[in-house]
Write a protein that holds these residues in place. Sequence first.
Motif: not given
Length: 460
Positions: A106-112, A140-150, A350-355
């Motif tokens: 699981l990442s902070g993106g959308l696919d997983s 653009l985001g402020r959260k890490s992939e780890v934070q969003v995945a959690k 989404k972690a990468d975009y912050g949106a």
Amino acid sequence: SQFIQSGNDGKFDRMAIAQYLLFGYPLGKRTMLANVSRVQPGSLLRICDKNKQFNIDTLHSFNFDSRKNAGHDIKKDAATLVSLFSEACKCRANVNENKNKNLVSLSGGLDSRCVIAAFNNNNIPCSAVTRVAPGWKPLLGRKSEVQVAKQLANMLGIEWKYYNLIEPKAKDLLNILTFKQGSIYLGYGSIMRFLEQLKLTHSGFDVTLFTGVGRETVLSSYIHSKKFKNLDHMVSHVIKGRGNFPLSDIAAITQIKEHELIDEIKNTLSTYPEKNLNRKYLHFLTHETAFKSIFEIEDKDRYYFWSVSPFYSILFFDYAVSCDSISKPNQALYREILFQLSPLAASIEKADYGAAISSYKYKFVRFILTFTYKYPFIKKMLSKITKKKRSYKRDSNVVRCFQNQIQNCRYIDIYLSLTELRRIINNSDKYSRRAIDFLFTVTSLIENTYGKDSISKFYG
């Protein structure tokens, strides 16, 4: 592949090396080995015991000009694809009460996120794990992939664990060379450590590792965002948009003229059956990028676990690439699929975009990215502004090992210009880590094939 290599006297194909440095894989039937061809997908190999002759029959070949699912409403297309995606997850999962048998990367993106949402919807037990790629930074985001995945895992009530980055050792890099013979680059060394950790943590379980790989090929709105004027225009776009090194550098390294490299790419693209150029480009993404790169990257996981992606379900893939909704702007079909899978999961950014995908910010970012896709030179300009290029320092293991290889392995000079290699490695700060890693993979593969080993000396 090691057996074939030993019977080939270690001879490499310079054109294949050039394409590997440009794209990350050789095109068409080429492999890194001279006079060794890749059997095309959907082929049947018949070998006659009596005369040792063989024939290769093509049983199936995709032609993406077919639009058999055209004319449907986007919500209907999304509902059909959600059903097919859910069925793909169920067919690939260990459906029992042991959540440790189904592991979602699981990442902070959308696919997983689509994968874990489908598991949650269908009451399939699973747990999730997260690792972050070295040097990953959000656009653009402020959260890490780890934070969003959690956050996602907690919201869906799924057990989740984070694995820290561990720098690769010699064993990891040599395993990549041994397992994949250069078909994936050595930049994946840290992932080998991650897989080793997972194997230790989940020993005793018959684990299936689920990923979200392949979505960019199956549900890519980029394919339809650019109108190609002709085949030459497509070739130019492929080179500028996907190249690891400038074409001039590759020509100098391999001593192959630029026009010969371009002609070879054009000849490969011209063999695809599609008449529509955008659909022909989809063929390139599927049969070259996916089959030669993404599949090989995914396959490394299988030395540790069985690894699957529901996005590669034949039924899901076949429906997605033949419907009109895929061409809607700003990932409209993909966003609708995630909404229908889980409105709750879709509401998290989404972690990468912050949106989140429902936000105007997300749509705006997608609009800008689509624009840069149409015009790669703008993408390069924005990259210089928004992201500092990560490059290797002169005293890094990669640079020192590379220098040792070109100084002490005389076989490298057979295929590559030592003058150009020295120029590039002495100016490593002007190249991305990804580019240097691909070049380092080639020199390491040549060195390893001829029984040499510099990696153990510098990586311990």
